[in-house]
Design a protein around this motif. Structure first.
Motif, PDB file in Angstrom:
ATOM      1  N   PRO A 171       3.876  11.122 -15.086  1.00 30.10           N
ATOM      2  CA  PRO A 171       3.077  10.482 -14.772  1.00 30.10           C
ATOM      3  C   PRO A 171       1.334   9.907 -14.744  1.00 30.10           C
ATOM      4  O   PRO A 171       0.743   8.581 -14.844  1.00 30.10           O
ATOM      5  CB  PRO A 171       3.075  10.460 -13.249  1.00 30.10           C
ATOM      6  N   ALA A 172       1.695  10.737 -15.730  1.00 28.74           N
ATOM      7  CA  ALA A 172       0.061  10.805 -16.300  1.00 28.74           C
ATOM      8  C   ALA A 172      -0.237   9.670 -17.112  1.00 28.74           C
ATOM      9  O   ALA A 172      -1.428   9.032 -17.420  1.00 28.74           O
ATOM     10  CB  ALA A 172      -0.818  12.354 -17.167  1.00 28.74           C
ATOM     11  N   PHE A 173       1.099   8.714 -18.322  1.00 24.18           N
ATOM     12  CA  PHE A 173       0.816   8.042 -18.849  1.00 24.18           C
ATOM     13  C   PHE A 173       1.043   6.721 -18.243  1.00 24.18           C
ATOM     14  O   PHE A 173       1.636   5.502 -18.493  1.00 24.18           O
ATOM     15  CB  PHE A 173       2.404   8.294 -19.641  1.00 24.18           C
ATOM     16  N   VAL A 174       1.389   6.357 -16.815  1.00 25.63           N
ATOM     17  CA  VAL A 174       1.528   5.166 -16.234  1.00 25.63           C
ATOM     18  C   VAL A 174      -0.028   5.341 -15.365  1.00 25.63           C
ATOM     19  O   VAL A 174      -0.616   5.599 -14.561  1.00 25.63           O
ATOM     20  CB  VAL A 174       2.352   5.674 -15.046  1.00 25.63           C
ATOM     21  N   SER A 175      -0.428   3.522 -15.500  1.00 25.26           N
ATOM     22  CA  SER A 175      -1.582   2.935 -15.040  1.00 25.26           C
ATOM     23  C   SER A 175      -1.142   1.620 -14.455  1.00 25.26           C
ATOM     24  O   SER A 175      -0.693   0.742 -15.369  1.00 25.26           O
ATOM     25  CB  SER A 175      -2.860   3.762 -15.779  1.00 25.26           C
ATOM     26  N   LEU A 176      -1.693   1.460 -13.927  1.00 25.74           N
ATOM     27  CA  LEU A 176      -2.264  -0.249 -13.161  1.00 25.74           C
ATOM     28  C   LEU A 176      -3.562  -0.526 -13.041  1.00 25.74           C
ATOM     29  O   LEU A 176      -4.270   0.812 -12.496  1.00 25.74           O
ATOM     30  CB  LEU A 176      -1.422  -0.718 -11.584  1.00 25.74           C
TER      31      LEU A 176
ATOM     32  N   PHE B  85       0.788  -0.942  -0.086  1.00 25.66           N
ATOM     33  CA  PHE B  85       0.012  -0.100   0.043  1.00 25.66           C
ATOM     34  C   PHE B  85       0.896   1.393   0.211  1.00 25.66           C
ATOM     35  O   PHE B  85       0.712   2.572  -0.768  1.00 25.66           O
ATOM     36  CB  PHE B  85      -1.132   0.298   1.647  1.00 25.66           C
ATOM     37  N   HIS B  86       2.123   1.733   0.964  1.00 27.22           N
ATOM     38  CA  HIS B  86       2.781   2.628   1.125  1.00 27.22           C
ATOM     39  C   HIS B  86       3.149   2.929  -0.395  1.00 27.22           C
ATOM     40  O   HIS B  86       3.431   4.220  -1.195  1.00 27.22           O
ATOM     41  CB  HIS B  86       3.718   2.015   1.834  1.00 27.22           C
ATOM     42  N   CYS B  87       3.836   1.590  -1.605  1.00 27.62           N
ATOM     43  CA  CYS B  87       4.664   2.128  -2.305  1.00 27.62           C
ATOM     44  C   CYS B  87       3.109   2.135  -3.735  1.00 27.62           C
ATOM     45  O   CYS B  87       3.615   2.900  -3.937  1.00 27.62           O
ATOM     46  CB  CYS B  87       5.357   0.865  -2.818  1.00 27.62           C
ATOM     47  N   ALA B  88       2.187   1.909  -3.471  1.00 25.70           N
ATOM     48  CA  ALA B  88       1.011   2.183  -4.316  1.00 25.70           C
ATOM     49  C   ALA B  88       0.925   3.695  -4.194  1.00 25.70           C
ATOM     50  O   ALA B  88       0.311   4.714  -4.734  1.00 25.70           O
ATOM     51  CB  ALA B  88      -0.353   1.209  -4.502  1.00 25.70           C
ATOM     52  N   GLU B  89       1.053   3.917  -2.714  1.00 26.69           N
ATOM     53  CA  GLU B  89       0.166   5.407  -2.508  1.00 26.69           C
ATOM     54  C   GLU B  89       1.494   6.165  -3.021  1.00 26.69           C
ATOM     55  O   GLU B  89       0.959   7.447  -3.060  1.00 26.69           O
ATOM     56  CB  GLU B  89       0.451   5.486  -1.330  1.00 26.69           C
ATOM     57  N   MET B  90       2.743   6.127  -2.861  1.00 22.13           N
ATOM     58  CA  MET B  90       4.101   6.872  -3.412  1.00 22.13           C
ATOM     59  C   MET B  90       4.248   7.522  -5.137  1.00 22.13           C
ATOM     60  O   MET B  90       4.015   8.215  -5.028  1.00 22.13           O
ATOM     61  CB  MET B  90       5.219   6.286  -3.428  1.00 22.13           C
ATOM     62  N   LEU B  91       3.169   6.252  -5.897  1.00 21.66           N
ATOM     63  CA  LEU B  91       2.816   6.411  -6.880  1.00 21.66           C
ATOM     64  C   LEU B  91       1.875   7.889  -7.081  1.00 21.66           C
ATOM     65  O   LEU B  91       1.465   7.899  -8.070  1.00 21.66           O
ATOM     66  CB  LEU B  91       2.593   4.932  -7.440  1.00 21.66           C
TER      67      LEU B  91
ATOM     68  N   GLY C 107       1.393  10.839  -9.079  1.00 21.61           N
ATOM     69  CA  GLY C 107       0.261  11.356  -9.924  1.00 21.61           C
ATOM     70  C   GLY C 107       0.015  10.186 -10.929  1.00 21.61           C
ATOM     71  O   GLY C 107      -0.511  10.567 -11.996  1.00 21.61           O
ATOM     72  N   CYS C 108       0.226   8.885 -10.552  1.00 25.60           N
ATOM     73  CA  CYS C 108       0.473   7.911 -11.449  1.00 25.60           C
ATOM     74  C   CYS C 108      -0.762   7.714 -11.303  1.00 25.60           C
ATOM     75  O   CYS C 108      -1.822   7.622  -9.768  1.00 25.60           O
ATOM     76  CB  CYS C 108       1.056   6.736 -11.205  1.00 25.60           C
ATOM     77  N   ASP C 109      -1.972   6.212 -12.159  1.00 29.71           N
ATOM     78  CA  ASP C 109      -3.108   6.106 -12.004  1.00 29.71           C
ATOM     79  C   ASP C 109      -3.382   5.057 -11.487  1.00 29.71           C
ATOM     80  O   ASP C 109      -3.237   3.546 -12.504  1.00 29.71           O
ATOM     81  CB  ASP C 109      -4.503   5.720 -13.498  1.00 29.71           C
ATOM     82  N   VAL C 110      -3.421   4.882 -10.420  1.00 30.58           N
ATOM     83  CA  VAL C 110      -3.043   3.430  -9.222  1.00 30.58           C
ATOM     84  C   VAL C 110      -4.482   3.512  -8.193  1.00 30.58           C
ATOM     85  O   VAL C 110      -4.198   4.390  -7.293  1.00 30.58           O
ATOM     86  CB  VAL C 110      -2.249   3.186  -8.663  1.00 30.58           C
TER      87      VAL C 110
ATOM     88  N   VAL D 135      10.852   4.808 -16.101  1.00 33.01           N
ATOM     89  CA  VAL D 135       9.141   4.110 -16.105  1.00 33.01           C
ATOM     90  C   VAL D 135       8.816   5.592 -17.061  1.00 33.01           C
ATOM     91  O   VAL D 135       7.619   6.496 -16.306  1.00 33.01           O
ATOM     92  CB  VAL D 135       8.386   4.033 -15.224  1.00 33.01           C
ATOM     93  N   ARG D 136       8.452   5.732 -18.368  1.00 27.07           N
ATOM     94  CA  ARG D 136       8.135   7.121 -19.003  1.00 27.07           C
ATOM     95  C   ARG D 136       6.121   6.536 -19.758  1.00 27.07           C
ATOM     96  O   ARG D 136       5.438   7.231 -19.637  1.00 27.07           O
ATOM     97  CB  ARG D 136       8.650   7.289 -20.498  1.00 27.07           C
ATOM     98  N   SER D 137       6.001   5.022 -19.833  1.00 26.40           N
ATOM     99  CA  SER D 137       4.458   4.958 -20.663  1.00 26.40           C
ATOM    100  C   SER D 137       4.606   4.108 -20.246  1.00 26.40           C
ATOM    101  O   SER D 137       4.662   2.726 -20.790  1.00 26.40           O
ATOM    102  CB  SER D 137       4.648   5.173 -21.774  1.00 26.40           C
ATOM    103  N   LEU D 138       3.311   3.335 -19.296  1.00 24.38           N
ATOM    104  CA  LEU D 138       3.151   2.219 -19.012  1.00 24.38           C
ATOM    105  C   LEU D 138       1.427   1.550 -18.169  1.00 24.38           C
ATOM    106  O   LEU D 138       0.956   2.551 -17.384  1.00 24.38           O
ATOM    107  CB  LEU D 138       3.960   1.431 -17.998  1.00 24.38           C
ATOM    108  N   LYS D 139       1.540   0.996 -19.525  1.00 30.91           N
ATOM    109  CA  LYS D 139      -0.183   0.494 -18.847  1.00 30.91           C
ATOM    110  C   LYS D 139      -0.141  -1.150 -18.363  1.00 30.91           C
ATOM    111  O   LYS D 139      -0.068  -2.390 -19.264  1.00 30.91           O
ATOM    112  CB  LYS D 139      -1.625   0.156 -20.106  1.00 30.91           C
ATOM    113  N   LEU D 140      -0.788  -1.539 -16.370  1.00 32.88           N
ATOM    114  CA  LEU D 140      -0.188  -3.123 -16.025  1.00 32.88           C
ATOM    115  C   LEU D 140      -1.564  -3.101 -16.364  1.00 32.88           C
ATOM    116  O   LEU D 140      -2.162  -2.703 -15.451  1.00 32.88           O
ATOM    117  CB  LEU D 140       1.066  -2.174 -15.621  1.00 32.88           C
ATOM    118  N   ASP D 141      -1.647  -4.394 -16.582  1.00 40.03           N
ATOM    119  CA  ASP D 141      -2.619  -5.021 -16.121  1.00 40.03           C
ATOM    120  C   ASP D 141      -2.865  -6.776 -15.968  1.00 40.03           C
ATOM    121  O   ASP D 141      -2.414  -7.123 -16.653  1.00 40.03           O
ATOM    122  CB  ASP D 141      -4.218  -5.392 -17.295  1.00 40.03           C
TER     123      ASP D 141
END
Length: 528
Positions: free
Chosen positions: A410-415, A356-362, A366-369, A429-435
């Motif tokens: 970060p707008a281009f990073v989502s999980l 959770f704390h790492c996700a909160e840092m993302l 500004g990442c979409d997590v 990490v410049r651009s990532l869409k992770l599922d």
């Protein structure tokens, strides 16, 4: 001082603390086994979480190695580990098996705590062990000060120009995240002793940091144990005792988590004057209402957090209060004992808090997590933050400023809610869409750029423990499975690009200089 995560003040203290970290020594208190957890071996060999399966001791050493590099330290950052007769051999074996986890020769020093005779009644009669033996028990973690004095470690650190000493606990995996900000506060306020604290709830079983004033005007800032705080408050400032303060939720007295920073030079001088001896006490559990018969033999013990009691009033003692989610998640309770407790402080909750704390840092970056994932219940302990499972290794980022630099857009990073992301080393990490699952480790000397990567796979899964699972798995209630299709990249040298091709396959290739357009995207890519 209260430090709000991610605020301008936090960032300023982190920036100041990074320079101070280059002249810091570290002390890990690890004299106990994991019996309270239902684990029969040393706690520092337990994994902080099961996605990367990094044990606590490895995580701590890797943190020091990362701080060395990023602070510009001219010599290895020393680590002293207090062990006991119960933990010494297993700690030595763990370090030997893993080559000290990459630490330099002589960087890690073990100091051993001895046991003391146990007492069987109020008259302090020694408790026998058979006809000729004596029962013995640990003397408490306050022995660490005496051991650091008798070993000469702190004096050598001070003589070498080290400015700070950081004390931390064996199974609080979050304890290093606020370190740089805490060092920055110590520097700005010129503190001899700076307690790292968390907001405390009334009645919570953690001590409170308070300023005590004697009738003659003398003042002392120190920890008051939770079982003493309520009667002390009732007898002094509040007849209602340990109740909420102005916000109606938290105690006015921040919670002590037994992690603190000391001024190394002043600490060395104090040890020379006191030999590191802390005040002793006995805390027996009685079997009768008259309090004359012990349930079992008690020990004479001392506490490391009592250090301010040996300081003159002129010395500056303070605290840095940080939100619990970024600083405090101990792994100490067996699952059965954790049910109904807030927080549970068990292996499952500690793992969830790591993610959770790492996700909160993302999210802060500004990442979409997603804030929460599916609710999971294992052995009656429930959590909705086991997913998304994010692991940001110390080698990836030690500060929020570094995190921002590693994720420029970060707008281009989502999980997705069920994703697992593990990042280590020099990764941008410049651009990532992770599922699904993505693991990227850049070894020293290597750099990885993740750009226009669309990753979809089965990822990591959690299932019930098999009957023959090892203790380290059983105490969590679940077993984590690394899926065969998880995208995994471990780069040893050179600069590499991880991206998706036209068919949606993710791969890595060596790259030269890369131009980036104004939107932060690799020239020629199409954003997912």
């Amino acid at each position: 001082m209260r430090a709000r995560f991610g605020s301008p003040e936090w960032l300023a203290h982190e920036a100041a603390g990074l320079g101070e970290a280059a002249q810091c020594g570290f002390v890990l208190v690890a004299g106990g086994l994991g019996e309270r957890l239902g684990y029969s071996r040393i706690k520092v060999e337990l994994p902080t979480e099961t996605a990367s399966n990094t044990c606590y001791l490895k995580y701590y050493v890797e943190t020091l190695l990362a701080l060395e590099k990023k602070s510009g330290a001219k010599s290895p950052l020393p680590l002293a580990i207090m062990v006991s007769g119960d933990t010494e051999a297993m700690t030595v074996a763990l370090l030997k098996e893993h080559g000290d986890f990459g630490a330099a020769p002589g960087q890690i020093t073990l100091v051993k705590q001895e046991k003391v005779a146990a007492l069987q009644d109020n008259d302090a009669a020694i408790a026998p062990d058979g006809p000729y033996g004596v029962q013995a028990k640990p003397h408490g973690h306050g022995d660490v000060h005496m051991l650091l004095h008798s070993s000469g470690l702190v004096k050598r650190w001070a003589d070498a120009g080290r400015k700070w000493v950081y004390f931390f606990q064996d199974t609080n995996g979050l304890g290093f995240r606020p370190l740089l900000a805490t060092l920055g506060v110590s520097k700005s306020l010129g503190l001899h002793c700076n307690f790292l604290t968390v907001p405390r709830f009334p009645g919570q079983a953690v001590g409170g940091i308070a300023k005590l004033t004697h009738t003659d005007g003398r003042e002392m800032t120190l920890n008051v144990e939770y079982n003493q705080l309520d009667p002390l408050l009732r007898a002094t400032v509040n007849k209602n005792g340990d109740v909420a303060g102005d916000d109606g939720v938290h105690s006015p007295y921040p919670g002590n988590i037994n992690q603190f920073v000391l001024d190394c030079g002043e600490y060395a001088a104090t040890l020379a004057r006191t030999s590191g001896v802390m005040g002793e006490f006995v805390n027996p559990k009685y079997a009768d209402a008259a309090k004359k018969k012990f349930k079992k033999p008690a020990r004479l013990e001392c506490m490391m957090q009592d250090y301010p009691k040996v300081l003159p009033e002129s010395e500056k003692v303070g605290f840095t209060s940080v939100e619990s989610w970024i600083s405090f998640s101990p792994c100490k309770n067996a699952t059965a004992d954790a049910v109904g407790k807030t927080p549970p402080a068990c292996a499952l909750s500690a793992e969830a808090d790591q993610y959770f704390h790492c996700a909160e840092m993302l999210r802060w970056a500004g990442c979409d997590v997603p804030k929460k994932g599916p609710k999971e219940t294992w052995d009656k302990i429930s959590s909705d933050v086991l997913s998304p499972s994010v692991v940001l290794k110390p080698s990836f980022c030690s500060s929020l400023a570094e995190l921002k630099a590693k994720i420029p857009k970060p707008a281009f990073v989502s999980l997705s809610k069920t994703s697992t992301l593990i990042l280590g080393g020099d990764v941008e990490v410049r651009s990532l869409k992770l599922d699904g699952g993505l693991v990227v480790n850049a070894q020293p000397g290597a750099k990885v750029v993740v750009d226009h990567a669309v990753v979809k796979n089965g990822g990591f899964t959690r299932g019930a423990c098999p009957a023959d699972a090892p203790e380290a798995v059983k105490i969590r209630g679940f077993d984590t499975t690394f899926g065969d299709d998880v995208a995994t990249f471990d780069v040893e040298d050179g600069t590499w690009l991880i991206t998706s091709d036209a068919d949606g396959n993710v791969g890595a290739s060596k790259m030269g200089p890369v131009r980036v357009d104004s939107d932060g995207c690799h020239i020629g890519c199409t954003l997912a």
